[in-house]
Write an enzyme that holds these catalytic residues in place. Sequence first.
Site, short mmCIF file in Angstrom:
data_model
loop_
_atom_site.label_atom_id
_atom_site.label_comp_id
_atom_site.label_asym_id
_atom_site.label_seq_id
_atom_site.Cartn_x
_atom_site.Cartn_y
_atom_site.Cartn_z
CB CYS A 152 -0.94 -0.02 1.20
SG CYS A 152 -2.01 -1.48 1.18
CG HIS A 284 -1.47 4.10 5.72
ND1 HIS A 284 -1.57 4.17 4.35
CD2 HIS A 284 -1.54 2.77 6.03
CE1 HIS A 284 -1.68 2.94 3.85
NE2 HIS A 284 -1.68 2.09 4.84
CG HIS A 319 -6.39 0.51 2.39
ND1 HIS A 319 -5.53 0.84 1.37
CD2 HIS A 319 -5.60 0.16 3.44
CE1 HIS A 319 -4.29 0.69 1.78
NE2 HIS A 319 -4.31 0.28 3.04
#
Length: 391
Positions: A152, A284, A319
């Site tokens: 990610c 994040h 996400h």
Amino acid sequence: MRHLYVVGRGACSILGADHAETVERLFSGAALARSFQESGIGLEVPALAGVISGLDRRLGGRFREEGAAFRLVDAASREALRGAHDCRRLRIYGGSNHGETDVLLALSQMEQGAAQEEPRLWEALLRDPLPERLPSSLGPETRLEAWTYSACASAMHALAFALLDAQEDGDEASLVLVVGGDALSGIGMAGFYRLGASTRGQCRPFHADRDGLLVSEGAAALLLSTTAAPGTPGPVRLLGMGMSCDAFHPTQPDPEGAVLERAMRAALEQAGVRLTDVGGLILHGTGTLANDAAEASVCARLWPAASIPVTSLKGALGHTMGASGLFNCVVAVEALQRGRLPPTRVEGASAFEGVDLVTGAPRPLRPGAPLLVSASGFGGNNVCAVFGVGR
């Protein structure tokens, strides 16, 4: 230190088909979680997901193995390039988490004879069609410089490589496109579900009742130049970046966030920005127990006596895997231009002392103050960036 100016942006997400629609809904606090079954992917995973309605998920097109991920990345790239006067020397840096992973799923669902007649799909198991086909799609004179796979943090690593290469350009002006994207993957979705990382309801970053991430899809792109566009008032610049890898666990971050802190400090040092100068953080913020606690721990150490506005996009966007860090950057640019930080899509205050979570409505930013962006990925990958306004 040679800076890069943001001269174009592109995005497609569950909130909107382009950059303008995405950021407008994000700043208004919208959220659009759906059942994963609405994706039509063909695996029955009983979880919510960020599904882009109407996204063409068929494999095919000019290059035969094009799929949903390619279409997202291509669309965001073209939007970022819109208005660029000369792309003949365009260089591409990109990143993704899994690309067209569901090529494997498509092959498994075909009749044996039909699958044997799909050599290009079999080849796609050995090489990712995203980096191979994107330059050809955008134009004959574009050149791929790097495509990264660091879970990610992928697209943020691509951004870091673009900044590093810009230091080698000397006095020569250059134009670079940084893009990241992933479509929903049945295989990936099943993996997160089995890990127990998927939320059972709304993704709630930094909230006491957070229970997991909302697996989502989308693409984000930034067009950057070593020179600001003529006549642009207050252009946004990428001031500095930092990278680290804690290698604490294959999927869990270091609970103390010590190595993430190193990446934050490195980004600020390269940018020439003091801790007290930072005007806001786009973290994040996955909504998982481990990630949010680690980032909160870092914030408490770096800003023990200050109230730094903090937000996470994942309560609204979900996400977006390899694109998630670049979405943070795209929104950082928008926030600097608007002078406001968008809210985190949760109700109530942060569960962590020292994390001044922006909720409800956008928060005004201190004029001229830069923003710090973070992204983390499996394997302990951490990448941070600092954006500011001015020439």
